[in-house]
Scaffold this active site. Structure first.
Site, PDB file in Angstrom:
ATOM      1  CE  LYS A   1       7.084  35.327   5.021  1.00 46.68           C
ATOM      2  NZ  LYS A   1       5.916  34.708   4.358  1.00 46.68           N
TER       3      LYS A   1
ATOM      4  CE  LYS B   1       1.963  45.187   3.232  1.00 46.36           C
ATOM      5  NZ  LYS B   1       0.855  44.276   3.515  1.00 46.36           N
TER       6      LYS B   1
ATOM      7  CE  LYS C   1      -0.463  39.934  -1.221  1.00 47.02           C
ATOM      8  NZ  LYS C   1      -0.205  40.615   0.061  1.00 47.02           N
TER       9      LYS C   1
ATOM     10  CG  ASN D   1      -6.668  37.588  10.102  1.00 50.50           C
ATOM     11  OD1 ASN D   1      -5.921  38.502  10.422  1.00 50.50           O
ATOM     12  ND2 ASN D   1      -6.549  36.385  10.617  1.00 50.50           N
TER      13      ASN D   1
END
Ligand code: GLU
Length: 423
Positions: free
Chosen positions: A79, A103, A115, A230
């Site tokens: 992910k 993470k 990624k 963001n």
């Protein structure tokens, strides 16, 4: 891009891979695994490079290079986000996929790290060109991704609209609706409440916890945020709402600093969709100078390699919370830790995004959607547990926060690889 700059950038990314490997090796040592485990985890298990031909608005074809890295899928599907940036390169995507494993491990999500990236500059492309590129990328990598294989998400210069195009393209290829293929989607397409602000919320929780540990009241705190994308822009808003003074912000053009506090609402209002605002002001200073200005908390929320052996001795903050990926070099980590500055490392501080992405994927799999409050509460709990685990590991092993977060982060991947009989 100029070849010289490109070569420098690639070298910097290779250095980042090396320093990531160095800390992974140390962390594996602390966990008691053999060198074979390091051999497995030091590189992504899969790395795909694709060439994507896109018809541009002027009728010509341009061929873009894209990457997708999958670090390790022993725990579950990989992910991680997809970035659109002119300086993306293979080594950078590799390192970023390893950080995603960390993470996921820290927050205890059932994922490995992945990624992706495309070498392009969306600031200079039309919406139609960006859509065709997003769809072309999904066609190029469709064999190795999917809701139970590898789940993409937003990253630098990608957003919910791009996720929507990618989800649509994947669903067309598979011939069934696949909301769980990608996260960070618009709400109407199976997105989750709280995903857009998740990274900034996660950083805010880390800042609150770090301030508590240091006995600093957020109401009196002066904060510098490097980057107004963001993460940086929502963060400025949340921290100001919490009563803190945002004394510095920056973007790719430069930085603004005012010891008495900046007018964040005004800056947010003037900011463009790529996070640019400082070009409207004459009194801007450089990004480099901003980092060394007076403040209590420094939040690098822009790009890698900002805090180095050169400026680490001059940093005034007592807390550094890394909202960007890889903003501090290992040398700088050493210097800052020795100076008693508390660092909340990237793999912990920026984990809010993937945490809510996980919630989004769970909701897609269940077809049952949660309220805003439910998302916020579950996220807070997971992140606070993660912060506690990292502090406990630092205490137990008497190591700095970066190594502690790697020890916590790599444990699950190593254990799963071991149980599967891979090592
Ligand atoms: N790109 C974000 C990150 O680096 C989010 C990844 C995700 O949501 O899967 O953590």
């Amino acid at each position: 891009m100029n070849e010289d700059i490109q070569a420098k950038r690639e070298q910097a990314s290779l250095d980042i891979v090396k320093s990531t490997q160095k800390v992974i090796k140390e962390a594996i040592g602390y966990l008691g695994y053999s060198d074979d485990m390091y051999e497995l985890l030091k590189e992504p298990m899969r790395m795909l490079t694709v060439r994507i031909p896109i018809r541009m608005d002027d009728g010509k074809t341009k061929v873009f290079t894209g990457y997708r890295a999958q670090h390790n899928d022993a725990v579950g599907p990989t992910k991680g986000g997809v970035r659109f940036h002119p300086e993306v390169n293979e080594a950078e995507v590799k390192a970023l996929s390893m950080w995603m494993s960390l993470k996921a491990g820290i927050v205890d999500l059932p994922y490995g790290g992945g990624k992706g990236g495309i070498v392009c500059d969306p600031r200079e492309m039309s919406l139609g060109e960006i859509e065709r590129l997003s769809r072309g990328y999904v066609r190029a990598i469709s064999q190795i991704v999917g809701p139970t294989k590898d789940i993409p998400a937003p990253d630098v210069f990608t957003n919910s609209q791009i996720m929507a195009w990618m989800m649509d393209e994947y669903s067309l290829i598979r011939e069934f609706d696949s909301p769980g293929f990608i996260t960070g989607k618009p709400l109407v397409l199976g997105g989750s409440h709280g995903r857009e602000t998740a990274t900034a919320k996660g950083v805010t929780i880390c800042i609150e916890e770090a301030a508590r540990k240091k006995g600093l009241d957020l109401k009196d705190a002066r904060i510098i945020i490097q980057g107004f994308g963001n993460a940086g822009s929502f963060l400025a808003k949340f921290l100001q709402e919490a009563g803190a003074k945002i004394v510095g912000i920056s973007d790719a053009h430069g930085a603004l600093y005012d010891y008495e506090g900046l007018d964040i609402e005004y800056l947010l209002d003037r900011r463009d969709s790529f996070g640019t605002v400082t070009n409207l002001f004459n009194n801007r200073i450089s990004n480099k100078d901003l980092l060394e200005k007076e403040c209590d908390i420094l939040v690098p929320a822009a790009v890698a390699n900002q805090l180095t052996a050169n400026n680490a001795p001059k940093i005034k903050a007592s807390i550094i919370v890394e909202a960007a990926n890889g903003p501090t070099t290992l040398e700088a980590t050493e210097i800052l830790s020795k100076r008693g500055i508390l660092i909340i490392p990237d793999v912990l501080a920026s984990a809010g995004g993937v945490t809510v992405s996980y919630f989004e994927w769970v909701q897609n799999n269940q077809g049952f959607y949660w309220s805003k409050e439910e998302v916020a509460e579950r996220m807070r709990q997971l992140l606070i547990d993660s912060i506690d685990k990292v502090f406990a590991a630092a205490e137990k092993h008497q190591v700095n926060m970066r190594l502690a977060s790697y020890i916590v982060g790599i444990r699950k991947t190593a254990e799963a690889s071991h149980f599967r009989g891979w090592v």
